[in-house]
Enzyme design. Structure first.
Site, mmCIF file in Angstrom:
data_model
loop_
_atom_site.group_PDB
_atom_site.id
_atom_site.type_symbol
_atom_site.label_atom_id
_atom_site.label_comp_id
_atom_site.label_asym_id
_atom_site.label_seq_id
_atom_site.Cartn_x
_atom_site.Cartn_y
_atom_site.Cartn_z
ATOM 1 N N CYS A 123 0.815 -1.221 0.000
ATOM 2 C CA CYS A 123 0.000 0.000 0.000
ATOM 3 C C CYS A 123 0.847 1.270 0.000
ATOM 4 C CB CYS A 123 -0.934 0.012 1.205
ATOM 5 S SG CYS A 123 -2.004 -1.419 1.249
ATOM 6 N N HIS A 259 -3.430 7.081 2.993
ATOM 7 C CA HIS A 259 -3.812 5.808 2.382
ATOM 8 C C HIS A 259 -5.249 5.486 2.787
ATOM 9 C CE1 HIS A 259 -4.052 1.757 1.141
ATOM 10 N NE2 HIS A 259 -3.817 1.209 2.323
ATOM 11 N N ASN A 290 -10.275 -0.194 -0.516
ATOM 12 C CA ASN A 290 -8.830 -0.012 -0.352
ATOM 13 C C ASN A 290 -8.114 -0.569 -1.581
ATOM 14 O OD1 ASN A 290 -6.121 -0.379 0.287
ATOM 15 N ND2 ASN A 290 -6.498 -1.139 2.354
HETATM 16 O O1 UT7 Z 1 -4.099 -1.364 3.471
HETATM 17 C C1 UT7 Z 1 -3.169 -1.966 4.306
HETATM 18 C C2 UT7 Z 1 -3.326 -1.499 5.704
HETATM 19 N N1 UT7 Z 1 -4.527 -2.047 6.249
HETATM 20 C C3 UT7 Z 1 -5.175 -1.442 7.229
HETATM 21 O O2 UT7 Z 1 -4.763 -0.384 7.646
HETATM 22 C C4 UT7 Z 1 -6.381 -2.136 7.820
HETATM 23 C C5 UT7 Z 1 -6.395 -1.935 9.288
HETATM 24 N N2 UT7 Z 1 -7.448 -2.661 9.974
HETATM 25 C C6 UT7 Z 1 -8.751 -2.375 9.879
HETATM 26 O O3 UT7 Z 1 -9.167 -1.584 9.076
HETATM 27 C C7 UT7 Z 1 -9.692 -3.022 10.886
HETATM 28 O O4 UT7 Z 1 -8.930 -3.802 11.774
HETATM 29 C C8 UT7 Z 1 -10.817 -3.896 10.267
HETATM 30 C C9 UT7 Z 1 -11.833 -3.005 9.566
HETATM 31 C C10 UT7 Z 1 -10.208 -4.890 9.298
HETATM 32 C C11 UT7 Z 1 -11.563 -4.644 11.384
HETATM 33 O O5 UT7 Z 1 -12.053 -3.732 12.348
HETATM 34 P P1 UT7 Z 1 -11.719 -3.929 13.904
HETATM 35 O O6 UT7 Z 1 -12.412 -2.849 14.619
HETATM 36 O O7 UT7 Z 1 -10.225 -4.023 14.079
HETATM 37 O O8 UT7 Z 1 -12.433 -5.310 14.220
HETATM 38 P P2 UT7 Z 1 -11.847 -6.622 14.935
HETATM 39 O O9 UT7 Z 1 -11.022 -7.395 13.974
HETATM 40 O O10 UT7 Z 1 -11.225 -6.249 16.247
HETATM 41 O O11 UT7 Z 1 -13.175 -7.434 15.225
HETATM 42 C C12 UT7 Z 1 -14.174 -6.929 16.117
HETATM 43 C C13 UT7 Z 1 -15.350 -7.895 16.153
HETATM 44 C C14 UT7 Z 1 -14.932 -9.329 16.474
HETATM 45 O O12 UT7 Z 1 -15.986 -9.884 17.267
HETATM 46 P P3 UT7 Z 1 -15.883 -9.955 18.862
HETATM 47 O O13 UT7 Z 1 -14.635 -10.753 19.139
HETATM 48 O O14 UT7 Z 1 -15.774 -8.531 19.324
HETATM 49 O O15 UT7 Z 1 -17.149 -10.629 19.254
HETATM 50 C C15 UT7 Z 1 -14.895 -10.012 15.128
HETATM 51 O O16 UT7 Z 1 -15.135 -11.386 15.221
HETATM 52 O O17 UT7 Z 1 -15.976 -7.961 14.875
HETATM 53 C C16 UT7 Z 1 -16.008 -9.325 14.399
HETATM 54 N N3 UT7 Z 1 -15.762 -9.304 12.956
HETATM 55 C C17 UT7 Z 1 -16.736 -9.145 12.057
HETATM 56 N N4 UT7 Z 1 -18.074 -9.004 12.193
HETATM 57 C C18 UT7 Z 1 -18.806 -8.833 11.067
HETATM 58 C C19 UT7 Z 1 -14.575 -9.395 12.303
HETATM 59 N N5 UT7 Z 1 -14.774 -9.290 10.974
HETATM 60 C C20 UT7 Z 1 -16.106 -9.138 10.802
HETATM 61 C C21 UT7 Z 1 -16.920 -8.966 9.667
HETATM 62 N N6 UT7 Z 1 -18.247 -8.804 9.852
HETATM 63 N N7 UT7 Z 1 -16.404 -8.916 8.417
#
Ligand code: UT7
Length: 334
Positions: A123, A259, A290
């Site tokens: 990226c 980004h 993205n």
């Molecule tokens: O381009 C390269 C650089 N990339 C980035 O900068 C991406 C950085 N990361 C992100 O944008 C975020 O981490 C995401 C958008 C990918 C995820 O958001 P998050 O707030 O970090 O969510 P998380 O992974 O901590 O998950 C939170 C909750 C979990 O459930 P519990 O454990 O709280 O019950 C996950 O199981 O959301 C759940 N979850 C989902 N729910 C619905 C994880 N993925 C999904 C999904 N749909 N797709």
């Protein structure tokens, strides 16, 4: 010691002369992808800010999207294609390990046999390319450099993976970097943190793919949350270092083009940098997703087209991703 080498003479300064972009044509709303990952439109919008993403159709390849963006960039730079003497392509989704797609792009554009090579900085690739191009122009190894950021990440996306299926997208952006009387590209602040190499990567390498019982594409996998925290905290510091090295403050900025990874990261960075109200912020992610190396030029080109970024404006670009690798610089909008 015998003989002496002639030293290359470059331009006093380098600047971006023109931008161009190409958006993949298929608009895929959240509703279309949520069933496969047991998610919802609401969750995706809240956590990432993405409403729809752009995916390529069959005939939109890494090469064809690059050529589309490049033709516009060359036209907006006001140069002839024959004046491009180097092409740098930032991508991770050209499916040939070799040769570089840059050579095929050069041929299709009809340039006069320029230097042409690909770089891999995920990226952060476009900002790496702009930094290289600026140094090439000033160092005398090229007069006009075409920098392309391009991805067709739908090829590398597992539509059943909750952590990535809703994020990645396709498109291309290009910039022509050339000589100028005044500095138009500030010093780059770049670096990497290889200790976190595993946070975003392909699931397996090609050798593992071919010996597997059920071979499958080595899709991208990401540990989103640690990347999120790293980006939100560390990248705001890098942004500040970039302003300091450029010798300006946030007040001097007109445009902020981070980004396009996550709307919450964009907001968190703007908050910690205490960006003044007048600074216009790129939010292309909402309907593009993205696009990795293409994300910054796509976002900035849209702001130019919509009048949000105007000629002469100062724009802070900051890109980060797999590696973890990052690069940032302030540029003057052409
Ligand atoms: O381009 C390269 C650089 N990339 C980035 O900068 C991406 C950085 N990361 C992100 O944008 C975020 O981490 C995401 C958008 C990918 C995820 O958001 P998050 O707030 O970090 O969510 P998380 O992974 O901590 O998950 C939170 C909750 C979990 O459930 P519990 O454990 O709280 O019950 C996950 O199981 O959301 C759940 N979850 C989902 N729910 C619905 C994880 N993925 C999904 C999904 N749909 N797709």
């Amino acid at each position: 010691m015998t003989g002496s080498l002639s030293a290359p003479a470059g331009a006093a300064h380098a600047t971006i002369l023109g931008f161009g972009s190409y958006r993949a044509s298929r608009l895929i709303p959240n509703a279309e992808i949520v069933d496969a990952i047991d998610s919802s439109d609401e969750w995706i919008q809240q956590r990432s800010g993405i409403k729809t993403r752009r995916w390529a159709s069959e005939d939109e390849t890494v090469q064809s999207m690059s050529v589309g963006a490049s033709r516009k960039a060359i036209e907006s730079a006001g140069i002839d294609v024959a004046q491009v003497d180097a092409i740098v392509v930032a991508t991770v989704s050209h499916m040939f390990q070799t040769p570089a797609v840059a050579t095929a792009i050069a041929y299709e554009l009809g340039t006069d046999r320029p230097a042409a090579f690909d770089i891999s900085a995920a990226c952060a690739g476009f900002c790496h390319g702009v930094a290289l191009a600026s140094d090439m122009v000033r160092g005398g190894s090229a007069k006009h450099v075409l920098v392309i950021g391009v991805e067709r990440l739908s090829d590398l996306t597992d539509v059943g993976d909750r952590g990535t299926a809703f994020i990645f997208s396709d498109g291309a952006g290009a910039a022509v970097v050339g000589p100028s009387d005044e500095p138009g590209i500030g010093p780059v602040v770049w670096g990497s943190d290889g200790e976190q190499f595993d946070l975003i990567r392909q699931r397996e390498d090609w050798r593992d793919v071919i010996v597997a019982e059920n071979p499958r594409m080595p899709h991208l996998v990401m540990q989103g949350n640690p990347v999120f925290r790293w980006a939100a905290f560390e990248m705001a510091k890098v942004a500040q270092q970039t302003l300091d090295r450029t010798g300006i403050s946030a007040d001097d900025l007109d445009v902020f083009v981070p980004h396009q990874a996550n709307m919450r990261i964009i907001d968190a960075m703007a908050r910690s940098m205490k960006l003044p109200e007048h600074v216009r912020i790129a939010r292309d992610i909402a309907d593009q997703g993205n696009a990795s190396a293409a994300s910054i030029p796509l976002a900035l080109d849209r702001m130019i087209a919509e009048g949000e970024a105007r000629s002469g404006d100062l724009a802070l670009l900051i890109a980060f991703g797999a590696g973890l690798a990052y690069a940032a610089q302030v540029v003057r909008v052409p």
